[in-house]
Design a protein around this motif. Structure first.
Motif, mmCIF file in Angstrom:
data_model
loop_
_atom_site.group_PDB
_atom_site.id
_atom_site.type_symbol
_atom_site.label_atom_id
_atom_site.label_comp_id
_atom_site.label_asym_id
_atom_site.label_seq_id
_atom_site.Cartn_x
_atom_site.Cartn_y
_atom_site.Cartn_z
ATOM 1 N N VAL A 391 11.258 2.717 2.928
ATOM 2 C CA VAL A 391 10.461 0.595 3.183
ATOM 3 C C VAL A 391 12.241 0.254 3.114
ATOM 4 C CG1 VAL A 391 11.380 -0.818 1.085
ATOM 5 C CG2 VAL A 391 9.626 1.242 0.730
ATOM 6 N N ARG A 392 11.733 -0.826 4.275
ATOM 7 C CA ARG A 392 12.386 -1.152 4.831
ATOM 8 C C ARG A 392 12.569 -3.072 4.930
ATOM 9 N NH1 ARG A 392 12.391 -0.401 11.301
ATOM 10 N NH2 ARG A 392 13.571 1.986 10.330
ATOM 11 N N ASP A 393 13.733 -3.559 4.627
ATOM 12 C CA ASP A 393 13.698 -4.731 3.949
ATOM 13 C C ASP A 393 13.021 -5.307 2.820
ATOM 14 O OD1 ASP A 393 15.733 -5.052 5.963
ATOM 15 O OD2 ASP A 393 14.551 -5.352 7.321
ATOM 16 N N ASP A 394 12.681 -4.914 1.812
ATOM 17 C CA ASP A 394 11.357 -4.799 0.963
ATOM 18 C C ASP A 394 9.917 -4.119 1.195
ATOM 19 O OD1 ASP A 394 13.285 -4.809 -1.257
ATOM 20 O OD2 ASP A 394 13.640 -7.281 -1.078
ATOM 21 N N LYS A 395 9.757 -4.176 2.436
ATOM 22 C CA LYS A 395 8.335 -3.849 3.557
ATOM 23 C C LYS A 395 8.248 -2.438 2.702
ATOM 24 C CE LYS A 395 8.103 -8.263 3.752
ATOM 25 N NZ LYS A 395 6.732 -9.139 2.751
ATOM 26 N N LEU A 396 6.987 -2.147 3.182
ATOM 27 C CA LEU A 396 7.001 -0.551 3.617
ATOM 28 C C LEU A 396 6.400 -0.658 4.882
ATOM 29 C CD1 LEU A 396 5.469 2.003 1.999
ATOM 30 C CD2 LEU A 396 3.538 1.423 1.734
ATOM 31 N N ILE A 397 7.323 0.248 5.063
ATOM 32 C CA ILE A 397 6.754 0.668 6.577
ATOM 33 C C ILE A 397 6.584 2.100 7.457
ATOM 34 C CG2 ILE A 397 8.205 -0.447 7.418
ATOM 35 C CD1 ILE A 397 10.726 1.477 8.476
ATOM 36 N N GLY A 398 6.000 3.079 6.170
ATOM 37 C CA GLY A 398 5.837 4.701 6.557
ATOM 38 C C GLY A 398 5.545 4.433 5.344
ATOM 39 N N ALA A 399 4.100 5.579 4.761
ATOM 40 C CA ALA A 399 3.685 6.628 3.557
ATOM 41 C C ALA A 399 3.151 7.972 4.117
ATOM 42 C CB ALA A 399 3.687 5.712 2.845
ATOM 43 N N THR A 400 3.717 8.828 3.487
ATOM 44 C CA THR A 400 2.876 10.151 4.090
ATOM 45 C C THR A 400 2.364 11.006 2.502
ATOM 46 O OG1 THR A 400 4.227 10.957 5.190
ATOM 47 C CG2 THR A 400 3.292 12.552 4.400
ATOM 48 N N LEU A 401 0.699 10.893 2.460
ATOM 49 C CA LEU A 401 0.387 11.110 0.659
ATOM 50 C C LEU A 401 -0.346 12.961 1.737
ATOM 51 C CD1 LEU A 401 -0.963 8.254 -0.470
ATOM 52 C CD2 LEU A 401 1.372 9.449 -1.141
ATOM 53 N N LEU A 402 0.641 14.219 0.691
ATOM 54 C CA LEU A 402 -0.113 15.360 0.871
ATOM 55 C C LEU A 402 -0.654 15.576 -0.546
ATOM 56 C CD1 LEU A 402 -0.488 17.730 3.022
ATOM 57 C CD2 LEU A 402 1.678 18.500 2.463
ATOM 58 N N GLY A 403 -1.843 16.148 -0.067
ATOM 59 C CA GLY A 403 -2.247 17.142 -1.557
ATOM 60 C C GLY A 403 -2.256 15.910 -2.793
ATOM 61 N N ASP A 404 -2.371 14.240 -2.683
ATOM 62 C CA ASP A 404 -2.761 13.854 -3.457
ATOM 63 C C ASP A 404 -2.485 12.580 -3.429
ATOM 64 O OD1 ASP A 404 -2.360 11.517 -5.745
ATOM 65 O OD2 ASP A 404 -0.954 12.864 -6.970
ATOM 66 N N THR A 405 -4.128 11.726 -2.460
ATOM 67 C CA THR A 405 -3.821 10.559 -2.135
ATOM 68 C C THR A 405 -4.622 10.223 -2.792
ATOM 69 O OG1 THR A 405 -6.527 10.936 -1.455
ATOM 70 C CG2 THR A 405 -4.484 11.304 -0.098
ATOM 71 N N ARG A 406 -4.104 9.568 -4.379
ATOM 72 C CA ARG A 406 -4.905 8.848 -5.047
ATOM 73 C C ARG A 406 -4.158 7.154 -5.362
ATOM 74 N NH1 ARG A 406 -3.772 11.812 -11.136
ATOM 75 N NH2 ARG A 406 -2.138 12.197 -9.535
ATOM 76 N N LYS A 407 -2.602 7.211 -4.502
ATOM 77 C CA LYS A 407 -1.773 5.470 -4.269
ATOM 78 C C LYS A 407 -2.511 5.435 -2.866
ATOM 79 C CE LYS A 407 -0.009 4.517 -6.535
ATOM 80 N NZ LYS A 407 -1.051 3.587 -7.977
ATOM 81 N N VAL A 408 -3.444 6.281 -2.265
ATOM 82 C CA VAL A 408 -3.051 6.069 -0.272
ATOM 83 C C VAL A 408 -3.941 3.494 -0.626
ATOM 84 C CG1 VAL A 408 -5.574 6.420 -0.079
ATOM 85 C CG2 VAL A 408 -4.067 5.907 1.460
ATOM 86 N N ALA A 409 -4.983 3.494 -1.477
ATOM 87 C CA ALA A 409 -5.740 1.889 -1.140
ATOM 88 C C ALA A 409 -4.239 1.158 -1.841
ATOM 89 C CB ALA A 409 -6.961 2.031 -2.430
ATOM 90 N N TYR A 410 -3.603 1.556 -2.250
ATOM 91 C CA TYR A 410 -2.472 0.419 -3.049
ATOM 92 C C TYR A 410 -1.302 0.545 -1.440
ATOM 93 C CZ TYR A 410 0.900 -1.249 -4.924
ATOM 94 O OH TYR A 410 2.757 -2.001 -5.084
ATOM 95 N N LEU A 411 -1.328 1.767 -1.615
ATOM 96 C CA LEU A 411 0.381 1.738 -0.394
ATOM 97 C C LEU A 411 -0.666 0.986 1.427
ATOM 98 C CD1 LEU A 411 1.620 5.413 -0.702
ATOM 99 C CD2 LEU A 411 2.436 2.854 -1.569
ATOM 100 N N THR A 412 -1.736 1.535 1.696
ATOM 101 C CA THR A 412 -2.565 0.500 2.756
ATOM 102 C C THR A 412 -2.069 -0.898 2.357
ATOM 103 O OG1 THR A 412 -3.520 2.755 2.712
ATOM 104 C CG2 THR A 412 -4.370 1.135 4.324
ATOM 105 N N GLN A 413 -2.653 -1.432 1.868
ATOM 106 C CA GLN A 413 -2.733 -2.820 0.817
ATOM 107 C C GLN A 413 -1.553 -2.926 1.196
ATOM 108 O OE1 GLN A 413 -4.787 -5.047 0.836
ATOM 109 N NE2 GLN A 413 -2.489 -7.015 -0.173
ATOM 110 N N ALA A 414 -0.005 -2.510 1.368
ATOM 111 C CA ALA A 414 1.049 -2.845 1.299
ATOM 112 C C ALA A 414 1.904 -2.561 2.410
ATOM 113 C CB ALA A 414 2.330 -1.994 0.085
ATOM 114 N N PHE A 415 1.085 -1.529 3.040
ATOM 115 C CA PHE A 415 1.617 -1.211 4.251
ATOM 116 C C PHE A 415 0.771 -2.710 5.598
ATOM 117 C CE2 PHE A 415 0.656 0.729 8.880
ATOM 118 C CZ PHE A 415 1.760 0.816 8.548
#
Length: 846
Positions: A391-415
């Protein structure tokens, strides 16, 4: 551009062929696309969607002889999870139906930007007004001693992994070998390793990086992935490289930089890709790492554009499909004038994949780059899970999900959208919906991107449902969601179910035999019989919505009509695959393969002499013994086919098409000391009886004289095994290709005549009830072995006599296509050469 004075080219629709009525000259601009991969074909699709067929006469060059296919899904084809037919995006017929000239199997060597002419390797020239370079990329070949056998030919057993032909070659090799080394521990290498392991090979991965997937994952996530991969039984070698290939005749192993040697029968190169830029470079167009383009995807020549993996935009090269789709939309807007101000400003990449059976999702950067960056990590190595966000300046600028991708939709939206993040950052990685998936879907904003490949949002999906799409399949067709890598299909289904409030209907097309006729197979067959429909065009006129013809349905209908009507079916050449039109198997270079019939693998000196004479006369580049115990003459020119068949004087071995192919046999009881039955004669009799009959997919048989199974009867569509005392076991539904399945024992019978009857009865039941392109190894489990036994052995449905009679009708209708049909071309140009294609450049009237 192909042009015909005074008329339109065959296969080009009137809608897309604007001509000057006074002199018959095509007045459209000439758009040439170099490259028929996912980028080039997508540009053409986007141009046509904007009405570009009225503005442009479009010509597409592709080095491969195929239509356009989904390259992302090649690993699924290699793994046997998909058939290559299932990944076709645009068939040859699609181009013809849309008025696009496809120069398949033709390589462009140079662009004359001053004369505005494209020069092809076959000597032809094609003028253009606007040109798109979409040459894509190729596999990177690392330097190794002994990699080549001479003349830039890779040593036998070495494979790239970039095309459908690469995949076919790997599948063929996997069936014959035991151990593979894969060079490259990125996405493609790991997918290849897992797929080959699924075919029974021992696999080792050699990766130059310090951790797997180092382009997408950090060191800790890569280490956890390595443990997950090794837990599958795949050996991983990190921070080293292959320096030598052990030969010399074919791959025997590799040597690593530290001197270790690894035995191997196959070597797969998956160590990255490199842009294909030679055409641009040789033509004086600016090239750095890729073909340099501006924000309107123009090169330094104002009439030449570049898109896809070969294009370098603002210093960046993209190897993912989502940026390609974005570029194609911008370019189509510009070319058609839909939006003259359209610009491409780069892409923020996000991917969700399944790598060697492990779920992986990445977006943006994988680790902090500034002291002020927030970095949250949840790591569970024992469970194979690693989750992190930057997270940089309250914005998501990167994410890695390995073995558990249940949060991918939410994180993609934030990204993607920069939506506000929770104060408690841990909530980015823990389930916000307390385990209720539907609530999680409901919480997604309408503008959240669901399908990264095609840029489809939740709002697009909900809009499709509101617009009347009542099934998941119809929503995917309407929005293109799930039509890329396919990893979002589960989320698409959830959103459709949520948007429809659970009122989701089963996709109606799922039960249709062919996509253009809204009928299941039994209903379709009944209508064809009742109305006496003898040709595909008659079926379309009577049964298709609005009487519209559908190119994807024609081949299935042709086969079905031949099965129903036998010799009374009306043949329409445009309703056949190219293989069926010319009775040969098309090869990657546009030549054909000719396989004479050699029943049971038994031949004579006279036959061999005749084949040798024909091979010499027609300068056949390769003569090969096939896996079906026949002789394959490869590299035959199209125009030579009829004369070659005449000179051979042998029937077709049916090594092409969706039909009964061959019967493989062992020596049997005449010579083998283990033989319990005359398998050779029974195999010959079976092939004589069932030769050439059409079916929903290809069918192969084998007969063995004892359970030692030398001719592999247990893994054929129909396999017959002698077990002694005059008895024979009949197995059905076996497979030994991309899918491997031992056949099911249908029955044990007491005579060769009973084998003939039961085999024919099963094949006819399969012909009448299988889906189009459904192999017996899928059909038998779907119907159920016990039910098949009841129908065929106990006559539980009272149809055995009818099945026998229908099979006899097909047998009676057999004619050798190399005899009667082959000597009388269906059209004057049926066997006219297509190599090279001759073009008539015309100057358009301005």
């Amino acid at each position: 551009m192909t042009a015909v004075l005074g008329g339109r080219p065959e296969g080009v629709s009137t809608l897309h062929f604007a001509m000057d009525e006074a002199d018959g000259i095509d007045t459209r601009q000439r758009l040439v696309v170099i490259g028929n991969g996912m980028a080039g074909a997508r540009v053409v699709e986007e141009v046509l969607e904007r009405g570009g067929g009225e503005q442009f006469a479009i010509t597409v060059f592709g080095e491969e002889p195929h239509g356009n296919y989904n390259r992302i899904m090649l690993s699924h084809v290699l793994a046997g999870e998909e058939h290559e037919d299932d990944i076709v995006l645009n068939s040859h017929d699609w181009y013809a139906d849309n008025g696009v000239v496809l120069r398949a199997g033709v390589r462009v060597v140079r662009i004359d930007t001053h004369a505005k002419v494209v020069h092809a390797a076959d000597g032809t020239t094609t003028p253009y007004d606007q040109l798109v370079i979409a040459t894509g990329s190729r596999s990177f070949v690392p330097p190794m001693t002994g990699l080549y056998s001479g003349e830039d030919q890779l040593l036998p057993g070495v494979f790239g992994f970039r095309t459908i032909d690469d995949t076919r070659a790997m599948l063929a090799a996997a069936a014959e070998h035991d151990k593979a080394v894969v060079v490259g521990g990125g996405l493609l290498g790991l997918e290849a390793a897992r797929a080959l392991q699924g075919h029974g090979l021992a696999v080792e991965v050699v990766h130059a990086g310090t951790h797997l997937m180092n382009q997408q994952l950090g060191a800790e996530a890569g280490a956890i992935l390595a443990k997950s991969v090794e837990a599958l039984g795949i050996v991983v070698h990190l921070a080293t490289r292959t320096t030598e290939v052990i030969g010399p005749d074919r791959v025997r192993g590799v040597v690593l930089a530290d001197g270790r040697a690894i035995d191997a029968d196959m070597l797969v190169l998956a160590a990255g890709i490199r842009p294909v830029t030679e055409v641009a470079l040789m033509s004086g167009i600016e090239v750095e790492r890729g073909v340099v383009v501006d924000d309107q995807l123009r090169t330094d020549d104002p009439d030449v554009y570049a898109v896809g993996e070969c294009a370098q935009h603002r210093g960046e090269l993209y190897g993912l499909v989502a940026p390609v789709w974005e570029q194609a939309k911008v370019l189509a807007d510009l070319l058609t004038g839909t939006d003259p101000t359209a610009e491409y400003h780069g892409s923020r990449t996000a991917t969700k994949l399944k790598v060697a059976g492990v779920d992986v999702a990445t977006m943006g950067i994988s680790k902090p780059e500034r002291d002020s960056d927030e970095f949250l990590v949840i790591s569970e190595p024992k469970r194979g899970v690693h989750l992190s966000v930057v997270v940089r300046d309250d914005k998501l600028i990167g994410a890695t999900l390995l073995g558990d991708t249940r949060k991918v939709a939410y994180l993609t939206q934030a990204f993607d959208r920069g939506t506000p993040l929770p104060e408690e950052r841990i909530k980015l990685l823990v389930d916000l919906s307390d385990g209720a998936a539907e609530v999680g879907v409901a919480e997604l904003p309408h503008d959240s991107q669901v399908c990264n490949c095609n840029g489809v949002t939740k709002g697009d999906i909900c809009g499709a449902v509101a617009g009347g799409c009542g099934s998941v399949g119809s929503v995917m067709d309407t929005t293109r969601a799930g039509k890329g890598c396919g990893s979002c299909k589960g989320l698409v289904k959830q959103i459709v179910e949520w948007a429809a409030d659970g009122d989701v209907v089963e996709d109606p097309t799922a039960s249709w035999y062919v996509p253009g006729i809204p009928m299941a197979k039994p209903e379709l067959m009944a209508a064809i019989r009742e109305q006496g429909l003898l040709s595909p065009s008659a079926v379309f006129a009577a049964l298709a919505p609005g009487g519209a013809e559908d190119a994807k349905s024609k081949m299935g209908l042709t086969s079905l009509l031949r099965m129903i009507w036998g010799k009374d079916a009306v043949q329409e050449n445009d309703a056949k695959f190219i293989n069926d039109r010319v009775h040969g198997n098309i090869q990657r270079d546009g030549t054909f393969s000719v396989v004479p019939q050699i029943k049971g693998g038994v031949t004579t000196p006279a036959q061999l002499r005749k084949i040798a004479d024909v091979a010499e006369k027609y300068e056949v580049p390769m003569v090969k013994i096939t896996g079906g115990q026949r002789i394959d003459l490869l590299g035959v020119r199209k125009e030579d086919l009829p004369a070659m068949w005449n000179d051979l004087g042998m029937p077709s071995g049916y090594a092409y098409g969706k039909s009964f192919r061959t019967v493989k046999t062992c020596v049997g009881s005449d010579f083998c000391r283990f033989g319990l039955g005359d398998s050779t004669q029974l195999g010959i009799d079976l092939e004589t009886r069932f030769q050439g009959i059409e079916s929903p997919a290809k069918m192969k048989m084998a007969v063995v004289g004892c359970p030692r199974n030398c001719a592999e009867a247990y893994v054929k569509d129909v396999g017959v095994v002698a077990v002694g005392n005059g008895k024979w076991e009949v197995y059905v539904g076996g497979a030994a290709g991309a899918s491997i399945r031992k056949g099911d024992l249908l029955a044990t019978v007491d005579s060769p005549e009973a084998v003939m009857e039961l085999s024919g009865r099963f094949m006819q039941y399969y012909r009448e009830n299988a889906n189009w392109l459904e192999r017996t190894y899928d059909f038998v489990p779907r119907i159920g072995l016990e039910r098949i036994k009841q129908i065929l052995l106990e006559d539980s449905e009272g149809i055995c006599a009818e099945l026998d009679a229908n099979m006899q009708q097909s047998i009676d209708a057999y004619t050798d296509p190399w005899g009667q049909d082959g000597k009388a071309p269906a059209t004057p140009g049926q066997f006219r050469t297509s190599l090279p294609l001759v073009e008539l450049p015309l100057v358009p009237v301005r």
